[in-house]
Write a protein that holds these residues in place. Structure first.
Motif, PDB file in Angstrom:
ATOM      1  N   SER A   1     -12.554   4.728  17.121  1.00 32.32           N
ATOM      2  CA  SER A   1     -11.247   4.326  17.670  1.00 32.32           C
ATOM      3  C   SER A   1     -10.793   3.068  16.940  1.00 32.32           C
ATOM      4  CB  SER A   1     -11.351   4.070  19.180  1.00 32.32           C
ATOM      5  OG  SER A   1     -11.481   5.274  19.897  1.00 32.32           O
ATOM      6  N   PRO A   2     -10.121   3.237  15.795  1.00 33.36           N
ATOM      7  CA  PRO A   2      -9.762   2.082  14.964  1.00 33.36           C
ATOM      8  C   PRO A   2      -8.823   1.109  15.678  1.00 33.36           C
ATOM      9  CG  PRO A   2      -9.560   4.134  13.728  1.00 33.36           C
ATOM     10  CD  PRO A   2      -9.748   4.511  15.167  1.00 33.36           C
ATOM     11  N   LEU A   3      -8.844  -0.131  15.208  1.00 30.83           N
ATOM     12  CA  LEU A   3      -7.906  -1.128  15.690  1.00 30.83           C
ATOM     13  C   LEU A   3      -6.476  -0.702  15.374  1.00 30.83           C
ATOM     14  CD1 LEU A   3      -9.931  -4.183  14.425  1.00 30.83           C
ATOM     15  CD2 LEU A   3      -9.403  -3.756  16.832  1.00 30.83           C
ATOM     16  N   ARG A   4      -5.562  -1.051  16.275  1.00 27.31           N
ATOM     17  CA  ARG A   4      -4.159  -0.719  16.091  1.00 27.31           C
ATOM     18  C   ARG A   4      -3.305  -1.783  16.783  1.00 27.31           C
ATOM     19  NH1 ARG A   4      -5.652   3.282  19.962  1.00 27.31           N
ATOM     20  NH2 ARG A   4      -7.384   3.521  18.490  1.00 27.31           N
ATOM     21  N   HIS A   5      -2.017  -1.847  16.390  1.00 26.38           N
ATOM     22  CA  HIS A   5      -1.074  -2.773  17.003  1.00 26.38           C
ATOM     23  C   HIS A   5      -0.255  -2.003  18.035  1.00 26.38           C
ATOM     24  CE1 HIS A   5      -1.829  -6.123  14.209  1.00 26.38           C
ATOM     25  NE2 HIS A   5      -2.048  -5.160  13.320  1.00 26.38           N
ATOM     26  N   LEU A   6      -0.466  -2.334  19.293  1.00 22.21           N
ATOM     27  CA  LEU A   6       0.223  -1.634  20.370  1.00 22.21           C
ATOM     28  C   LEU A   6       1.665  -2.109  20.497  1.00 22.21           C
ATOM     29  CD1 LEU A   6      -2.604  -1.710  23.076  1.00 22.21           C
ATOM     30  CD2 LEU A   6      -2.092   0.092  21.418  1.00 22.21           C
ATOM     31  N   ILE A   7       2.459  -1.307  21.175  1.00 17.81           N
ATOM     32  CA  ILE A   7       3.862  -1.607  21.442  1.00 17.81           C
ATOM     33  C   ILE A   7       4.019  -1.983  22.914  1.00 17.81           C
ATOM     34  CG2 ILE A   7       6.217  -0.715  21.395  1.00 17.81           C
ATOM     35  CD1 ILE A   7       4.945  -1.075  18.651  1.00 17.81           C
ATOM     36  N   THR A   8       4.728  -3.061  23.177  1.00 16.74           N
ATOM     37  CA  THR A   8       4.956  -3.473  24.553  1.00 16.74           C
ATOM     38  C   THR A   8       6.005  -2.564  25.206  1.00 16.74           C
ATOM     39  OG1 THR A   8       6.775  -4.991  24.069  1.00 16.74           O
ATOM     40  CG2 THR A   8       4.525  -5.848  23.841  1.00 16.74           C
ATOM     41  N   PRO A   9       6.099  -2.581  26.544  1.00 13.58           N
ATOM     42  CA  PRO A   9       7.141  -1.792  27.203  1.00 13.58           C
ATOM     43  C   PRO A   9       8.549  -2.153  26.727  1.00 13.58           C
ATOM     44  CG  PRO A   9       5.484  -2.454  28.796  1.00 13.58           C
ATOM     45  CD  PRO A   9       5.149  -3.161  27.524  1.00 13.58           C
ATOM     46  N   GLY A  10       8.699  -3.388  26.240  1.00 14.62           N
ATOM     47  CA  GLY A  10      10.003  -3.798  25.730  1.00 14.62           C
ATOM     48  C   GLY A  10      10.261  -3.413  24.290  1.00 14.62           C
ATOM     49  N   GLY A  11       9.270  -2.746  23.662  1.00 15.01           N
ATOM     50  CA  GLY A  11       9.453  -2.267  22.303  1.00 15.01           C
ATOM     51  C   GLY A  11       8.980  -3.208  21.215  1.00 15.01           C
ATOM     52  N   GLN A  12       8.309  -4.312  21.590  1.00 14.77           N
ATOM     53  CA  GLN A  12       7.811  -5.258  20.601  1.00 14.77           C
ATOM     54  C   GLN A  12       6.411  -4.860  20.121  1.00 14.77           C
ATOM     55  OE1 GLN A  12       9.775  -7.870  19.456  1.00 14.77           O
ATOM     56  NE2 GLN A  12      11.308  -6.822  20.713  1.00 14.77           N
ATOM     57  N   ARG A  13       6.150  -5.080  18.844  1.00 17.61           N
ATOM     58  CA  ARG A  13       4.825  -4.812  18.275  1.00 17.61           C
ATOM     59  C   ARG A  13       3.922  -6.017  18.501  1.00 17.61           C
ATOM     60  NH1 ARG A  13       2.357  -5.878  13.235  1.00 17.61           N
ATOM     61  NH2 ARG A  13       1.004  -4.222  12.427  1.00 17.61           N
ATOM     62  N   MET A  14       2.786  -5.797  19.124  1.00 15.96           N
ATOM     63  CA  MET A  14       1.845  -6.876  19.366  1.00 15.96           C
ATOM     64  C   MET A  14       1.220  -7.333  18.049  1.00 15.96           C
ATOM     65  SD  MET A  14      -0.160  -5.764  22.845  1.00 15.96           S
ATOM     66  CE  MET A  14       0.712  -5.501  24.382  1.00 15.96           C
ATOM     67  N   SER A  15       1.070  -8.653  17.886  1.00 10.84           N
ATOM     68  CA  SER A  15       0.504  -9.171  16.645  1.00 10.84           C
ATOM     69  C   SER A  15      -1.008  -9.013  16.597  1.00 10.84           C
ATOM     70  CB  SER A  15       0.878 -10.645  16.468  1.00 10.84           C
ATOM     71  OG  SER A  15       0.317 -11.452  17.485  1.00 10.84           O
ATOM     72  N   VAL A  16      -1.644  -8.965  17.759  1.00  9.07           N
ATOM     73  CA  VAL A  16      -3.094  -8.804  17.833  1.00  9.07           C
ATOM     74  C   VAL A  16      -3.437  -7.315  17.746  1.00  9.07           C
ATOM     75  CG1 VAL A  16      -5.134  -9.177  19.267  1.00  9.07           C
ATOM     76  CG2 VAL A  16      -3.315 -10.894  19.214  1.00  9.07           C
ATOM     77  N   ALA A  17      -4.382  -6.961  16.897  1.00  6.83           N
ATOM     78  CA  ALA A  17      -4.829  -5.568  16.784  1.00  6.83           C
ATOM     79  C   ALA A  17      -5.879  -5.283  17.852  1.00  6.83           C
ATOM     80  CB  ALA A  17      -5.395  -5.306  15.396  1.00  6.83           C
ATOM     81  N   MET A  18      -5.847  -4.099  18.448  1.00  7.01           N
ATOM     82  CA  MET A  18      -6.671  -3.801  19.617  1.00  7.01           C
ATOM     83  C   MET A  18      -7.348  -2.444  19.535  1.00  7.01           C
ATOM     84  SD  MET A  18      -4.129  -5.072  22.675  1.00  7.01           S
ATOM     85  CE  MET A  18      -3.452  -6.735  22.696  1.00  7.01           C
ATOM     86  N   SER A  19      -8.474  -2.339  20.231  1.00  9.46           N
ATOM     87  CA  SER A  19      -9.115  -1.068  20.526  1.00  9.46           C
ATOM     88  C   SER A  19      -9.925  -1.254  21.807  1.00  9.46           C
ATOM     89  CB  SER A  19      -9.999  -0.597  19.368  1.00  9.46           C
ATOM     90  OG  SER A  19     -10.470   0.728  19.619  1.00  9.46           O
ATOM     91  N   ASN A  20     -10.676  -0.229  22.205  1.00 15.81           N
ATOM     92  CA  ASN A  20     -11.433  -0.286  23.451  1.00 15.81           C
ATOM     93  C   ASN A  20     -12.734   0.490  23.327  1.00 15.81           C
ATOM     94  OD1 ASN A  20      -9.400  -1.320  25.769  1.00 15.81           O
ATOM     95  ND2 ASN A  20      -8.250   0.027  24.402  1.00 15.81           N
ATOM     96  N   CYS A  21     -13.652   0.179  24.233  1.00 18.18           N
ATOM     97  CA  CYS A  21     -14.803   1.043  24.455  1.00 18.18           C
ATOM     98  C   CYS A  21     -15.139   1.020  25.930  1.00 18.18           C
ATOM     99  CB  CYS A  21     -16.009   0.628  23.606  1.00 18.18           C
ATOM    100  SG  CYS A  21     -16.758  -0.956  24.052  1.00 18.18           S
ATOM    101  N   GLY A  22     -15.867   2.040  26.372  1.00 20.55           N
ATOM    102  CA  GLY A  22     -16.190   2.172  27.785  1.00 20.55           C
ATOM    103  C   GLY A  22     -15.423   3.328  28.411  1.00 20.55           C
TER     104      GLY A  22
END
Length: 216
Positions: free
Chosen positions: A47-68
């Motif tokens: 599950s590679p890191l990615r830049h998520l989009i906020t509900p307001g349509g902004q691209r988050m500057s921090v790259a994210m992923s998850n486990c669990g």
């Protein structure tokens, strides 16, 4: 230094209480960092890191992923936890024992025994990236603490109060530091100032943050 705002450390060696429900465990994860990074390599291959989009349509500057079992995601439909990676359609990678055991040990040392995280959010900060003040309130179980592990470049953590207008304190978090907050502090606003330029011997020009929560 920013840490001086909180006064001298008390309690067990390396454990600094910052308030009634918040504790800084200095260097708690440093010795395990190579094992943590090895485990992260396997997670991010699935599950590679990615830049998520906020509900307001902004691209988050921090790259994210998850486990669990659950992973935190954001898109135009809102913030939420879900069991599958929206990019792969597959379940999030399992949480490795080395990550889960670290989080549980840190929580126990901070006075929150029996912490059983079901979500680990992986954030990668590059120089200049930041995280605005927010509350972690998408979880169903607000009785469990939050365990935040810092790896790589130091970051200035912003720790506010229970309302956005409360005064914000600044704390420098270094490689291996673990911050635990819960109880009366569980819904404090928090964030991260823009990451300063630098090179870390283990991670290079980046900071990795692992945030463990009990979401369900």
């Amino acid at each position: 230094m920013a840490a001086d705002l909180f006064g001298p450390a008390h309690g067990p060696a390396g454990v600094e209480p910052l308030s009634a429900g918040t504790f800084l465990l200095h260097g708690f994860a440093e010795a395990q960092a190579p094992a943590l990074l090895e485990a992260l390599g396997h997670i991010l291959a699935q599950s590679p890191l990615r830049h998520l989009i906020t509900p307001g349509g902004q691209r988050m500057s921090v790259a994210m992923s998850n486990c669990g079992p659950l992973g935190w995601v954001s898109d135009r439909s809102g913030y939420r936890y879900q069991a599958s990676d929206p990019e792969t359609g597959q379940p999030w990678p399992p949480m490795p024992d080395v990550l889960r055991d670290l989080a549980r040990s840190a929580a126990t040392l901070a006075g929150f025994p029996d912490f059983a995280p079901d979500a680990c959010l992986i954030n990668r900060y590059a120089p200049g990236t930041r995280l605005s003040l927010h509350q972690d309130r998408d979880e169903r179980d607000l009785s469990a603490p939050i365990v935040s592990v810092s790896l790589g470049l130091p970051a200035v953590f912003l720790f506010g109060g229970l309302t956005r207008s409360d005064p914000v304190r600044q704390l420098t978090l270094y490689h291996g530091d673990v911050l635990v907050w819960g109880g009366p502090d569980r819904l404090r606003f928090h964030g991260v100032k823009p990451l300063a330029e630098g090179i870390h011997s283990l991670l290079g020009a980046q900071r990795i943050n692992l945030t463990f929560r009990r979401a369900a």
